[in-house]
Scaffold this motif. Structure first.
Motif, mmCIF file in Angstrom:
data_model
loop_
_atom_site.group_PDB
_atom_site.id
_atom_site.type_symbol
_atom_site.label_atom_id
_atom_site.label_comp_id
_atom_site.label_asym_id
_atom_site.label_seq_id
_atom_site.Cartn_x
_atom_site.Cartn_y
_atom_site.Cartn_z
ATOM 1 N N GLY A 120 0.829 -1.206 0.000
ATOM 2 C CA GLY A 120 0.000 0.000 0.000
ATOM 3 C C GLY A 120 0.861 1.252 0.000
ATOM 4 N N ARG A 121 1.859 1.282 0.886
ATOM 5 C CA ARG A 121 2.729 2.463 0.971
ATOM 6 C C ARG A 121 3.545 2.630 -0.301
ATOM 7 N N TRP A 122 3.967 1.514 -0.884
ATOM 8 C CA TRP A 122 4.728 1.559 -2.135
ATOM 9 C C TRP A 122 3.896 2.257 -3.218
ATOM 10 N N ALA A 123 2.605 1.902 -3.288
ATOM 11 C CA ALA A 123 1.727 2.496 -4.298
ATOM 12 C C ALA A 123 1.446 3.965 -3.981
ATOM 13 N N GLN A 124 1.142 4.230 -2.717
ATOM 14 C CA GLN A 124 0.812 5.601 -2.337
ATOM 15 C C GLN A 124 1.980 6.546 -2.600
ATOM 16 N N GLY A 125 3.196 6.050 -2.425
ATOM 17 C CA GLY A 125 4.384 6.842 -2.716
ATOM 18 C C GLY A 125 4.494 7.196 -4.199
ATOM 19 N N ARG A 126 3.781 6.439 -5.017
ATOM 20 C CA ARG A 126 3.761 6.704 -6.456
ATOM 21 C C ARG A 126 2.451 7.344 -6.893
ATOM 22 N N ASN A 127 1.699 7.858 -5.922
ATOM 23 C CA ASN A 127 0.378 8.438 -6.199
ATOM 24 C C ASN A 127 -0.559 7.484 -6.920
ATOM 25 N N GLN A 128 -0.489 6.252 -6.523
ATOM 26 C CA GLN A 128 -1.337 5.233 -7.139
ATOM 27 C C GLN A 128 -2.237 4.623 -6.067
ATOM 28 N N PRO A 129 -3.353 4.013 -6.473
ATOM 29 C CA PRO A 129 -4.210 3.346 -5.490
ATOM 30 C C PRO A 129 -3.507 2.114 -4.889
ATOM 31 N N ARG A 130 -3.926 1.729 -3.703
ATOM 32 C CA ARG A 130 -3.270 0.618 -3.004
ATOM 33 C C ARG A 130 -3.237 -0.667 -3.832
ATOM 34 N N LEU A 131 -4.300 -0.890 -4.614
ATOM 35 C CA LEU A 131 -4.339 -2.136 -5.388
ATOM 36 C C LEU A 131 -3.221 -2.216 -6.424
ATOM 37 N N LYS A 152 -0.839 -5.439 -6.943
ATOM 38 C CA LYS A 152 -0.545 -6.084 -8.242
ATOM 39 C C LYS A 152 0.960 -6.182 -8.450
ATOM 40 N N ALA A 153 1.672 -5.095 -8.118
ATOM 41 C CA ALA A 153 3.133 -5.122 -8.258
ATOM 42 C C ALA A 153 3.723 -6.176 -7.321
ATOM 43 N N GLY A 154 3.088 -6.338 -6.161
ATOM 44 C CA GLY A 154 3.556 -7.338 -5.196
ATOM 45 C C GLY A 154 3.486 -8.749 -5.757
ATOM 46 N N ASN A 197 -10.802 -6.917 7.885
ATOM 47 C CA ASN A 197 -11.330 -5.629 8.343
ATOM 48 C C ASN A 197 -10.967 -4.467 7.425
ATOM 49 N N ARG A 198 -10.268 -4.719 6.342
ATOM 50 C CA ARG A 198 -9.948 -3.628 5.395
ATOM 51 C C ARG A 198 -11.186 -3.240 4.591
ATOM 52 N N PRO A 199 -11.131 -2.071 3.913
ATOM 53 C CA PRO A 199 -12.286 -1.681 3.093
ATOM 54 C C PRO A 199 -12.638 -2.791 2.103
ATOM 55 N N GLU A 200 -13.912 -2.967 1.916
ATOM 56 C CA GLU A 200 -14.428 -4.077 1.113
ATOM 57 C C GLU A 200 -13.840 -4.096 -0.305
ATOM 58 N N GLN A 201 -13.597 -2.897 -0.843
ATOM 59 C CA GLN A 201 -13.039 -2.819 -2.195
ATOM 60 C C GLN A 201 -11.606 -3.363 -2.257
ATOM 61 N N GLU A 202 -10.842 -3.090 -1.198
ATOM 62 C CA GLU A 202 -9.474 -3.615 -1.166
ATOM 63 C C GLU A 202 -9.496 -5.133 -0.989
ATOM 64 N N TYR A 215 14.311 -11.532 10.165
ATOM 65 C CA TYR A 215 15.010 -10.532 9.343
ATOM 66 C C TYR A 215 14.004 -9.457 8.946
ATOM 67 N N PHE A 216 14.224 -8.249 9.451
ATOM 68 C CA PHE A 216 13.350 -7.133 9.089
ATOM 69 C C PHE A 216 14.061 -6.251 8.081
ATOM 70 N N THR A 217 13.339 -5.820 7.064
ATOM 71 C CA THR A 217 13.934 -4.886 6.102
ATOM 72 C C THR A 217 12.956 -3.765 5.787
ATOM 73 N N GLU A 218 13.513 -2.585 5.534
ATOM 74 C CA GLU A 218 12.715 -1.418 5.167
ATOM 75 C C GLU A 218 12.143 -1.537 3.754
ATOM 76 N N THR A 219 12.750 -2.373 2.939
ATOM 77 C CA THR A 219 12.307 -2.519 1.540
ATOM 78 C C THR A 219 10.834 -2.897 1.472
ATOM 79 N N MET A 220 10.079 -2.189 0.669
ATOM 80 C CA MET A 220 8.664 -2.501 0.483
ATOM 81 C C MET A 220 8.548 -3.760 -0.392
ATOM 82 N N TRP A 221 7.506 -4.541 -0.162
ATOM 83 C CA TRP A 221 7.409 -5.840 -0.834
ATOM 84 C C TRP A 221 7.561 -5.767 -2.365
ATOM 85 N N PRO A 222 6.941 -4.805 -3.063
ATOM 86 C CA PRO A 222 7.103 -4.809 -4.526
ATOM 87 C C PRO A 222 8.552 -4.601 -4.975
ATOM 88 N N ASP A 223 9.383 -4.049 -4.080
ATOM 89 C CA ASP A 223 10.797 -3.852 -4.420
ATOM 90 C C ASP A 223 11.681 -4.992 -3.910
#
Ligand code: IPE
Ligand code: IPE
Ligand code: MG
Length: 248
Positions: free
Chosen positions: A24-35, A39-41, A71-76, A210-218
């Protein structure tokens, strides 16, 4: 490949589990919807499965949808369900060609028919494969899984099959959704949060985390191999002293 982090093929984790967070954050950082991020994930999923198969990881468990994610929005939620179904359809042949057995953990009865029936079909078609297990955690929560296992134990005690005094860790392990799978050796979480979010609470008791800051699509081949390489530098002591471990 040439610039891959170096890993020791003789000391691979048998089971790697991943909390695929940050779409979600990866998409929002690109001004894109969470979905768009989800998809990139799916692209990262494809790549990581392929690397696991190539280097010889026995089991890969992917946290794709948690009990709490309902519990997320039904559309997501419906978008995620359709991505799941499309992923399963598009990957079936690849799983068959590569000897990958598909399995799942979680309360899949809660999934809508379309993804659920596709999932059941794919699991059946790949059941005979033995080169690798791809285990999808869907509608999964560690507490829910344990609650269901404890219910079964209660039934077995009631019917006289099991004496409460004789309950062993194995009696619990064999009633979890992961029955038959080794415990995860390495648990990766992408997306920068340092928490388990109800994932494999019983099974991860001695996993290296192992924790990483990298967002899943990356999170791709290089990042994944780096995580394995770091895993191989850790000393797993299982409660013993370092001296005991090195003495073998
Ligand atoms: C993980 O990414 C995917 C699922 C939970 C299904 P998120 O959707 O949680 O992404 P963030 O954490 O909001 O960035
Ligand atoms: C964990 O991610 C679940 C999956 C990756 C499927 P979340 O994004 O749902 O976790 P929290 O709610 O931030 O802990
Ligand atoms: Mg998240």
């Amino acid at each position: 490949m040439v610039n891959d982090p170096v890993i020791d093929a003789g000391r691979l984790p048998r089971h790697i589990a991943i909390i695929m967070d940050g779409n979600g954050r990866w998409a929002q950082g690109r001004n894109q919807p969470r979905l768009f991020g989800h998809k990139a994930g799916a692209g990262s999923v494809r790549e990581i499965v392929e690397v696991c198969r190539e280097i010889g990881i026995e089991v890969l468990t992917l946290y794709a949808f948690s009990s709490e994610n309902w519990n997320r929005p039904e559309q997501e939620v419906s978008g995620l369900m359709s991505i799941l179904k499309n992923y399963l359809i598009s990957e079936l042949n690849r799983m068959l060609d590569n000897g990958i057995r598909l399995r799942c953990i979680g309360d899949i009865a809660r999934l809508p028919d379309e993804p659920r029936l596709t999932l059941l079909d794919s699991m059946e078609s790949t059941a005979g494969n033995t080169d690798m297990t791809l285990n999808l955690a869907l509608s999964y929560g560690g507490r829910d899984e344990m609650t269901r296992a404890i219910r079964q134990i209660g039934e077995d005690c009631k019917s006289g099959k099991l004496d409460p005094q004789d309950i062993t860790e194995e009696d619990i392990t064999t009633r979890l959704d992961t029955a038959g799978l080794p415990d995860p050796d390495l648990l990766i979480r992408t997306g920068g949060e340092a928490r388990l979010s109800n994932f494999l609470l019983w099974q991860a008791s001695y996993a290296e985390i192992y924790f990483t800051e990298t967002m899943w699509p990356d999170f791709r081949r290089t990042q994944f191999l780096k995580a394995i390489s770091e895993f191989q530098q850790r000393e797993r002591r299982f409660g013993k002293t370092s001296a005991q471990v090195t003495a073998g």
